[in-house]
Design a protein around this motif. Structure first.
Motif, PDB file in Angstrom:
ATOM      1  N   PRO B 228      -3.201 -22.479   5.784  1.00  0.00           N
ATOM      2  CA  PRO B 228      -2.605 -21.845   4.617  1.00  0.00           C
ATOM      3  C   PRO B 228      -2.887 -20.355   4.532  1.00  0.00           C
ATOM      4  O   PRO B 228      -2.218 -19.634   3.825  1.00  0.00           O
ATOM      5  CB  PRO B 228      -3.240 -22.591   3.446  1.00  0.00           C
ATOM      6  CG  PRO B 228      -4.524 -23.121   3.988  1.00  0.00           C
ATOM      7  CD  PRO B 228      -4.282 -23.401   5.429  1.00  0.00           C
ATOM      8  N   ARG B 229      -3.927 -19.918   5.245  1.00  0.00           N
ATOM      9  CA  ARG B 229      -4.240 -18.487   5.300  1.00  0.00           C
ATOM     10  C   ARG B 229      -4.626 -18.166   6.735  1.00  0.00           C
ATOM     11  O   ARG B 229      -5.010 -19.053   7.491  1.00  0.00           O
ATOM     12  CB  ARG B 229      -5.423 -18.149   4.389  1.00  0.00           C
ATOM     13  CG  ARG B 229      -5.203 -18.437   2.924  1.00  0.00           C
ATOM     14  CD  ARG B 229      -6.293 -17.754   2.080  1.00  0.00           C
ATOM     15  NE  ARG B 229      -7.601 -17.769   2.654  1.00  0.00           N
ATOM     16  CZ  ARG B 229      -8.677 -18.329   2.080  1.00  0.00           C
ATOM     17  NH1 ARG B 229      -8.575 -18.914   0.904  1.00  0.00           N
ATOM     18  NH2 ARG B 229      -9.850 -18.282   2.669  1.00  0.00           N
ATOM     19  N   PRO B 230      -4.530 -16.890   7.121  1.00  0.00           N
ATOM     20  CA  PRO B 230      -4.863 -16.555   8.508  1.00  0.00           C
ATOM     21  C   PRO B 230      -6.291 -16.902   8.910  1.00  0.00           C
ATOM     22  O   PRO B 230      -6.583 -17.023  10.089  1.00  0.00           O
ATOM     23  CB  PRO B 230      -4.642 -15.034   8.553  1.00  0.00           C
ATOM     24  CG  PRO B 230      -3.654 -14.761   7.474  1.00  0.00           C
ATOM     25  CD  PRO B 230      -3.958 -15.747   6.389  1.00  0.00           C
ATOM     26  N   ASP B 231      -7.200 -17.057   7.939  1.00  0.00           N
ATOM     27  CA  ASP B 231      -8.587 -17.356   8.280  1.00  0.00           C
ATOM     28  C   ASP B 231      -8.913 -18.845   8.149  1.00  0.00           C
ATOM     29  O   ASP B 231     -10.070 -19.227   8.233  1.00  0.00           O
ATOM     30  CB  ASP B 231      -9.543 -16.533   7.404  1.00  0.00           C
ATOM     31  CG  ASP B 231      -9.350 -16.813   5.919  1.00  0.00           C
ATOM     32  OD1 ASP B 231      -8.248 -17.257   5.540  1.00  0.00           O
ATOM     33  OD2 ASP B 231     -10.288 -16.595   5.134  1.00  0.00           O
ATOM     34  N   LEU B 232      -7.904 -19.659   7.913  1.00  0.00           N
ATOM     35  CA  LEU B 232      -8.128 -21.095   7.768  1.00  0.00           C
ATOM     36  C   LEU B 232      -7.177 -21.876   8.672  1.00  0.00           C
ATOM     37  O   LEU B 232      -6.045 -21.470   8.885  1.00  0.00           O
ATOM     38  CB  LEU B 232      -7.880 -21.543   6.319  1.00  0.00           C
ATOM     39  CG  LEU B 232      -8.795 -20.982   5.235  1.00  0.00           C
ATOM     40  CD1 LEU B 232      -8.291 -21.437   3.864  1.00  0.00           C
ATOM     41  CD2 LEU B 232     -10.224 -21.450   5.452  1.00  0.00           C
ATOM     42  N   VAL B 233      -7.664 -22.980   9.194  1.00  0.00           N
ATOM     43  CA  VAL B 233      -6.786 -23.886   9.921  1.00  0.00           C
ATOM     44  C   VAL B 233      -6.708 -25.174   9.123  1.00  0.00           C
ATOM     45  O   VAL B 233      -7.741 -25.769   8.807  1.00  0.00           O
ATOM     46  CB  VAL B 233      -7.319 -24.177  11.333  1.00  0.00           C
ATOM     47  CG1 VAL B 233      -6.508 -25.281  11.983  1.00  0.00           C
ATOM     48  CG2 VAL B 233      -7.252 -22.924  12.178  1.00  0.00           C
ATOM     49  N   ILE B 319      -3.393 -10.106   3.385  1.00  0.00           N
ATOM     50  CA  ILE B 319      -2.719 -11.386   3.161  1.00  0.00           C
ATOM     51  C   ILE B 319      -3.714 -12.406   2.603  1.00  0.00           C
ATOM     52  O   ILE B 319      -3.435 -13.128   1.649  1.00  0.00           O
ATOM     53  CB  ILE B 319      -2.104 -11.912   4.476  1.00  0.00           C
ATOM     54  CG1 ILE B 319      -0.961 -10.993   4.927  1.00  0.00           C
ATOM     55  CG2 ILE B 319      -1.592 -13.342   4.300  1.00  0.00           C
ATOM     56  CD1 ILE B 319      -0.430 -11.313   6.313  1.00  0.00           C
ATOM     57  N   ILE B 320      -4.891 -12.429   3.207  1.00  0.00           N
ATOM     58  CA  ILE B 320      -5.919 -13.383   2.763  1.00  0.00           C
ATOM     59  C   ILE B 320      -6.287 -13.128   1.306  1.00  0.00           C
ATOM     60  O   ILE B 320      -6.349 -14.051   0.489  1.00  0.00           O
ATOM     61  CB  ILE B 320      -7.170 -13.270   3.660  1.00  0.00           C
ATOM     62  CG1 ILE B 320      -6.841 -13.752   5.065  1.00  0.00           C
ATOM     63  CG2 ILE B 320      -8.344 -14.048   3.078  1.00  0.00           C
ATOM     64  CD1 ILE B 320      -7.874 -13.390   6.100  1.00  0.00           C
ATOM     65  N   ASP B 321      -6.504 -11.858   0.967  1.00  0.00           N
ATOM     66  CA  ASP B 321      -6.901 -11.531  -0.403  1.00  0.00           C
ATOM     67  C   ASP B 321      -5.829 -11.961  -1.396  1.00  0.00           C
ATOM     68  O   ASP B 321      -6.127 -12.507  -2.461  1.00  0.00           O
ATOM     69  CB  ASP B 321      -7.161 -10.020  -0.523  1.00  0.00           C
ATOM     70  CG  ASP B 321      -8.396  -9.608   0.280  1.00  0.00           C
ATOM     71  OD1 ASP B 321      -9.192 -10.499   0.614  1.00  0.00           O
ATOM     72  OD2 ASP B 321      -8.532  -8.407   0.575  1.00  0.00           O
ATOM     73  N   ARG B 322      -4.587 -11.713  -1.010  1.00  0.00           N
ATOM     74  CA  ARG B 322      -3.507 -12.092  -1.921  1.00  0.00           C
ATOM     75  C   ARG B 322      -3.401 -13.609  -2.065  1.00  0.00           C
ATOM     76  O   ARG B 322      -3.229 -14.137  -3.151  1.00  0.00           O
ATOM     77  CB  ARG B 322      -2.176 -11.507  -1.437  1.00  0.00           C
ATOM     78  CG  ARG B 322      -1.090 -11.603  -2.511  1.00  0.00           C
ATOM     79  CD  ARG B 322       0.065 -10.672  -2.232  1.00  0.00           C
ATOM     80  NE  ARG B 322       0.678 -10.935  -0.945  1.00  0.00           N
ATOM     81  CZ  ARG B 322       1.433 -12.002  -0.695  1.00  0.00           C
ATOM     82  NH1 ARG B 322       1.641 -12.892  -1.642  1.00  0.00           N
ATOM     83  NH2 ARG B 322       1.965 -12.173   0.490  1.00  0.00           N
ATOM     84  N   LYS B 323      -3.541 -14.302  -0.939  1.00  0.00           N
ATOM     85  CA  LYS B 323      -3.486 -15.767  -0.984  1.00  0.00           C
ATOM     86  C   LYS B 323      -4.624 -16.314  -1.845  1.00  0.00           C
ATOM     87  O   LYS B 323      -4.453 -17.290  -2.571  1.00  0.00           O
ATOM     88  CB  LYS B 323      -3.601 -16.338   0.428  1.00  0.00           C
ATOM     89  CG  LYS B 323      -2.414 -16.022   1.313  1.00  0.00           C
ATOM     90  CD  LYS B 323      -1.343 -17.069   1.170  1.00  0.00           C
ATOM     91  CE  LYS B 323      -0.154 -16.738   2.044  1.00  0.00           C
ATOM     92  NZ  LYS B 323       0.975 -17.633   1.756  1.00  0.00           N
TER      93      LYS B 323
END
Lengths: 90, 328
Positions: B228-233, B319-323
């Motif tokens: 759902p975010r670039p830092d999560l799978v 992107i992560i911060d916004r998500k």
């Protein structure tokens, strides 16, 4: 590689970055692909020393650049058509 | 650990000494660099090497890929990209034809595209949210749209146009963060694998350029994953088609378990999950008498950045911060 020479690890990182993490590559499979493209004259490579490490760095040849341009055209055409078929994004 | 791996790779490589040495040096440089990255992210030295090797792939698989390259070089040379371009154009034309035809005859949905069976508890195609993907495709022209894998805001599509009986086209579309990633492959083989002739010498797109398949393969499969975010799978999926002599297709999960994937009426199979311990790490095809015909291994999907993947660049961090703000 169109932006400059890269070693295999750097190339994988770049693909990962540009694809937004969308391509979970088995990293080792990149090297056979690079060797194949090199054997076809599309890439050239040499050993390079950087950051204290010796790496094989690949660059596009003139023939490779021509092939890339051709492939990009076909790829963009495909994407447009796929989007036509799929319609709106989820 | 890396040395043991390289020893095994050396034993398995069927290449002249000079080429073997070069391959091993490149593999070592890659593994050392990858392990250093993992250590910097907090892994112990042993863990870091194990992770680097897991991402690199099994020695057997890598040696097989190099063997294929060697074989390909021995065969009369062909222009890979030129052939790929022809393949792409062919596949695109088939898909586009189907779409245009449909626009003339009105909205239709593909007659059937769901799995014959899904694994309990796993989200799958058939979810009404995804059926709209298939509107606009004329089922009379497009022989198969076999599956979709799902994740949050994501969909994978495997389509096999058989109008000309000349190939299998696989497309995957996914939303990752803010970006849409599209990849495709065209396999110049019989779409239902009724015959074994035809060698997929050329594969297309990102994956095509970076992957090669065994020459006489039993499966055509596509694996993808993301979060759902670039830092999560958060999800992983595998979809594919099985040759006609494949009797069983088995997926191995990250947790070590194995499950059989039923083939549907088009000999298609698929699996999708949002559970990390159930992420697919290998797909195996078994033939008559339980003989293993092919095994395809996959690296576990990794986050784009953060944690062991290293720091996020400015764009991804935004992107992560916004998500996080939108979905804390």
């Amino acid at each position: 590689l169109s932006d400059g020479a890269l070693h295999g690890y750097g190339l994988i990182e770049e693909v990962r970055r540009r694809s937004g993490g969308g391509f979970a590559l088995q990293e080792g499979t990149v090297y056979p692909a690079l060797h194949r493209l090199e054997s076809q004259g599309l890439l050239a490579s040499r050993w390079s020393l950087g950051g204290g490490r010796r790496r094989r760095v690949y660059r596009l040849t003139r023939k490779g650049r021509r092939a890339l341009a051709e492939g990009r055209r076909a790829w963009r055409d495909l994407i447009e058509r796929v989007e036509l078929v799929l319609g709106a994004s989820p | 650990v890396i040395n043991d791996y390289l020893d095994e790779l050396e034993r398995r490589l069927a290449a002249p000494r000079r080429r073997r040495r070069r391959i091993l040096r490149e593999a070592r440089a890659h593994l050392v660099e990858a392990a250093a990255r993992e250590r910097a992210a907090g892994a112990t030295p042993a863990e870091a090497e194990r992770i680097a090797i897991a991402r690199f792939g099994s020695a057997r698989a890598i040696a097989e890929r190099f063997a294929e390259v060697r074989e390909a070089v021995r065969r009369p040379r062909r222009a890979l990209i030129a052939a790929a371009t022809i393949g792409l154009a062919g596949a695109a034309s088939l898909v586009a034809t189907a779409a245009l035809h449909d626009s003339e005859s009105g909205q239709r949905t593909v007659a059937s595209f769901s799995w014959s069976e899904r694994l309990p508890g796993e989200p799958f195609a058939g979810d009404p949210r995804f059926t709209r993907f298939y509107r606009g495709i004329d089922s009379d022209r497009l022989r198969m749209v076999v599956t979709a894998g799902v994740g949050e805001q994501r969909a994978g599509v495997l389509a096999a146009p058989g109008a000309a009986d000349d190939g299998v086209y696989i497309a995957h579309v996914g939303l990752i963060g803010e970006r849409i990633a599209v990849s495709g492959e065209f396999h110049p083989v019989n779409p239902v694998f009724e015959v074994r002739r035809g060698r997929p010498d050329t594969l297309l797109g990102w994956n095509g350029l970076l992957r090669s398949l065994p020459r006489d393969y039993a499966l055509v499969a596509f694996n993808s994953g993301g979060g759902p975010r670039p830092d999560l799978v958060g999800w992983s999926t595998v979809v594919g088609l099985a040759r006609d002599d494949v009797e069983r297709v088995v997926v191995r999960h990250a947790g070590g378990e194995e499950s059989e994937l039923r083939l549907n009426e088009w000999r298609a199979f698929g699996y999708s999950t949002t559970r990390a311990d159930r992420f697919p790490v290998a797909v195996k095809a078994f033939g008559d008498g339980g003989r293993l015909l092919q095994e395809i291994t996959y690296a576990r999907p990794a986050p784009l950045c953060g944690g062991s993947a290293g720091p996020c660049d400015t764009e991804l961090q935004a992107i992560i911060d916004r998500k996080k703000r939108e979905q804390p």
